[in-house]
Scaffold this motif. Structure first.
Motif, short mmCIF file in Angstrom:
data_model
loop_
_atom_site.label_atom_id
_atom_site.label_comp_id
_atom_site.label_asym_id
_atom_site.label_seq_id
_atom_site.Cartn_x
_atom_site.Cartn_y
_atom_site.Cartn_z
N LEU A 23 35.31 20.44 37.82
CA LEU A 23 36.73 20.51 38.12
C LEU A 23 37.54 20.08 36.92
CD1 LEU A 23 36.73 19.02 41.71
CD2 LEU A 23 36.91 21.41 41.04
N ARG A 24 38.74 20.61 36.81
CA ARG A 24 39.58 20.29 35.68
C ARG A 24 40.65 19.28 36.09
NH1 ARG A 24 39.56 24.54 31.50
NH2 ARG A 24 37.74 25.83 31.89
N VAL A 25 41.09 18.54 35.12
CA VAL A 25 42.08 17.50 35.37
C VAL A 25 43.43 17.99 34.85
CG1 VAL A 25 42.78 15.14 34.86
CG2 VAL A 25 40.34 15.71 35.14
N ARG A 26 44.45 17.95 35.70
CA ARG A 26 45.74 18.48 35.31
C ARG A 26 46.51 17.48 34.47
NH1 ARG A 26 49.49 19.57 40.12
NH2 ARG A 26 47.57 20.50 40.85
N TYR A 27 46.91 17.89 33.29
CA TYR A 27 47.84 17.15 32.45
C TYR A 27 47.48 15.68 32.23
CZ TYR A 27 50.70 21.21 33.49
OH TYR A 27 51.16 22.47 33.63
N PRO A 28 46.34 15.37 31.58
CA PRO A 28 46.11 13.97 31.22
C PRO A 28 47.23 13.46 30.31
CG PRO A 28 44.54 15.43 30.15
CD PRO A 28 45.27 16.26 31.14
N SER A 29 47.82 14.36 29.53
CA SER A 29 49.02 14.07 28.75
C SER A 29 50.00 15.19 29.00
CB SER A 29 48.68 13.98 27.25
OG SER A 29 49.84 13.75 26.50
N ASP A 259 37.50 24.00 49.84
CA ASP A 259 36.59 23.19 49.06
C ASP A 259 36.96 21.71 49.15
OD1 ASP A 259 34.30 23.54 46.98
OD2 ASP A 259 35.64 22.05 46.10
N GLU A 260 35.95 20.86 49.27
CA GLU A 260 36.19 19.43 49.38
C GLU A 260 36.80 18.85 48.11
OE1 GLU A 260 32.53 17.60 50.53
OE2 GLU A 260 32.47 18.62 52.48
N ASP A 261 36.65 19.55 46.99
CA ASP A 261 37.18 19.08 45.71
C ASP A 261 38.41 19.88 45.26
OD1 ASP A 261 35.12 17.14 45.40
OD2 ASP A 261 33.76 18.72 44.76
N ASP A 262 39.08 20.53 46.21
CA ASP A 262 40.26 21.32 45.86
C ASP A 262 41.30 20.41 45.20
OD1 ASP A 262 42.72 22.82 45.91
OD2 ASP A 262 41.87 24.08 47.47
N GLU A 263 41.69 20.75 43.97
CA GLU A 263 42.62 19.92 43.20
C GLU A 263 44.08 20.32 43.39
OE1 GLU A 263 41.56 23.47 40.63
OE2 GLU A 263 40.59 22.22 42.16
N ILE A 264 44.33 21.37 44.14
CA ILE A 264 45.69 21.84 44.39
C ILE A 264 46.11 21.56 45.84
CG2 ILE A 264 47.24 23.84 44.41
CD1 ILE A 264 46.40 23.10 41.63
N ILE A 265 45.32 22.02 46.78
CA ILE A 265 45.58 21.80 48.21
C ILE A 265 44.46 20.92 48.74
CG2 ILE A 265 45.99 22.85 50.45
CD1 ILE A 265 48.01 23.72 48.33
N PRO A 266 44.75 19.67 49.10
CA PRO A 266 43.68 18.76 49.55
C PRO A 266 42.86 19.33 50.70
CG PRO A 266 45.74 17.57 49.22
CD PRO A 266 46.07 19.03 49.10
N ALA A 284 33.30 24.40 54.90
CA ALA A 284 33.58 23.57 53.72
C ALA A 284 32.63 23.92 52.59
CB ALA A 284 33.44 22.10 54.08
N THR A 285 33.16 23.92 51.37
CA THR A 285 32.33 24.08 50.18
C THR A 285 32.49 22.84 49.32
OG1 THR A 285 34.10 25.20 48.95
CG2 THR A 285 32.60 26.60 50.23
N LYS A 286 31.67 22.75 48.28
CA LYS A 286 31.69 21.57 47.42
C LYS A 286 31.58 22.00 45.96
CE LYS A 286 31.33 17.06 46.57
NZ LYS A 286 32.46 16.13 46.83
N GLY A 287 32.51 21.50 45.12
CA GLY A 287 32.43 21.72 43.69
C GLY A 287 33.07 22.99 43.19
N LEU A 288 33.76 23.74 44.06
CA LEU A 288 34.38 25.00 43.65
C LEU A 288 35.87 24.85 43.34
CD1 LEU A 288 32.71 27.45 46.21
CD2 LEU A 288 32.08 27.08 43.82
N GLY A 289 36.49 23.84 43.89
CA GLY A 289 37.91 23.65 43.63
C GLY A 289 38.75 24.74 44.27
N HIS A 290 39.96 24.88 43.75
CA HIS A 290 40.93 25.80 44.33
C HIS A 290 40.72 27.25 43.89
CE1 HIS A 290 44.79 26.41 46.40
NE2 HIS A 290 45.08 27.28 45.45
N ASN A 291 40.20 27.44 42.70
CA ASN A 291 40.08 28.78 42.14
C ASN A 291 38.70 29.39 42.30
OD1 ASN A 291 42.47 29.76 41.23
ND2 ASN A 291 42.24 29.08 39.13
#
Length: 308
Positions: A23-29, A259-266, A284-291
């Motif tokens: 998964l990617r992290v949005r805007y660390p900076s 997905d349990e790791d969705d970074e956009i919609i929990p 439910a899926t795991k590790g796929l995120g939103h995209n």
């Protein structure tokens, strides 16, 4: 930056070189443009809160026209093409398969396009379906610059009205929110045999709260948002929640993929929609995120099997 519905936000990789994509992290900076927008809204909120809301609303409703990726044109190369009139202007429609076959209507999410369904078309054709996809208003080849849930859903409805027999609607993220929140119905009140919702948000209020947090807007924004939506549509904002309006789609069976790791919609929101919608099934899926859920082969096959 725009709406946090967006599965196309800029991300920075969080994985080690050579490792399986994580998964990617949005805007660390935060980028300079985002910092500037936050500052502008903060100042405007202090001196002219009404104008600040109008500016924030415009940002909320404006998808970016992202550059086309190399694989997009080939994904649509063998599709039949037409346009359908909608409130926002002409909507681009793409079709594969025999006209007599029952259709599966694919509805993309925020800042996506019909081409993003490329992993779904061959399996659906192999299962004997016709495939119909659209570029939503202000997306892809369709007209418009601003889009709300109402007019996005209205464009989907306009396309559905022209398709003929529909076996299923498959919708992702903002598209799922629009299909369920409007809701989109088949002509003549015909029952929709299958509905597949991927990464669906619980409702507009939750999205507005995330948007306000993302842009450092005051808490009053969500209240203003709800009031504005009700004034503009004549409906309480809560009435657009997927589990509230969605059953009026007439869907006989509903599959919620999240997905349990969705970074956009929990993930909790997908679980909430499935729990509140009578008869809905949560996968439910795991590790796929939103995209990546959208192009995962196992997810596609599970949905095709569900559609039947």
């Amino acid at each position: 930056m725009t709406n946090t519905f967006s599965p196309a936000h800029d991300y920075y990789p969080a994985e080690a070189a050579g490792a399986r994509p994580a998964l990617r992290v949005r805007y660390p900076s935060p980028p300079a443009g985002l910092r500037l927008l936050r500052w502008q809204l903060k100042v405007l909120t202090a001196v002219a809160p009404g104008l600040a809301f109008k500016m924030a609303w415009k940002v909320f409703c404006t998808p970016r026209r992202l550059p086309e990726k190399a694989w997009e044109a080939p994904a649509l190369a063998d599709a039949g093409r037409r346009t359908v009139a909608a409130e926002t202007g002409p909507v681009a429609v793409y079709e594969w398969g025999p006209a007599a076959a029952p259709a599966v209507l694919l509805v993309h999410g925020w800042e996506h396009r019909a081409s993003f369904w490329r992993a779904w078309v061959p399996p659906l054709l192999a299962a004997g379906h016709r495939v119909v996809a659209l570029d939503g208003p202000a997306h892809g080849a369709s007209a418009g610059k601003l889009v709300t849930l109402m007019n996005f859903g209205g464009a989907v409805q306009a396309v559905a009205d022209t398709v003929g027999e529909v076996r299923a609607i498959v919708a992702h993220s903002f598209g799922a929110a629009s299909v369920a929140g409007l809701p989109v119905r088949l002509p003549g009140g015909a029952p929709l045999p299958r509905l597949v919702l991927l990464s669906v948000p619980e409702g507009p209020r939750a999205v507005a709260a995330r948007f306000a947090d993302f842009l450092h807007l005051p808490g009053a924004f969500v209240t203003q948002f709800a009031q504005y939506v009700e004034q503009a549509t004549g409906r309480p904002v809560g009435s657009f929640a997927a589990a509230v309006s969605g059953p009026a789609t007439g869907a006989q069976q509903v599959l919620v993929l999240h997905d349990e790791d969705d970074e956009i919609i929990p993930f909790a929101e997908g679980r909430q929609v499935a729990a509140a919608w009578p008869g809905a099934v949560l996968h439910a899926t795991k590790g796929l995120g939103h995209n990546r859920i959208l192009r995962d082969a196992a997810v596609v096959q599970a949905a095709v099997a569900f559609i039947g």
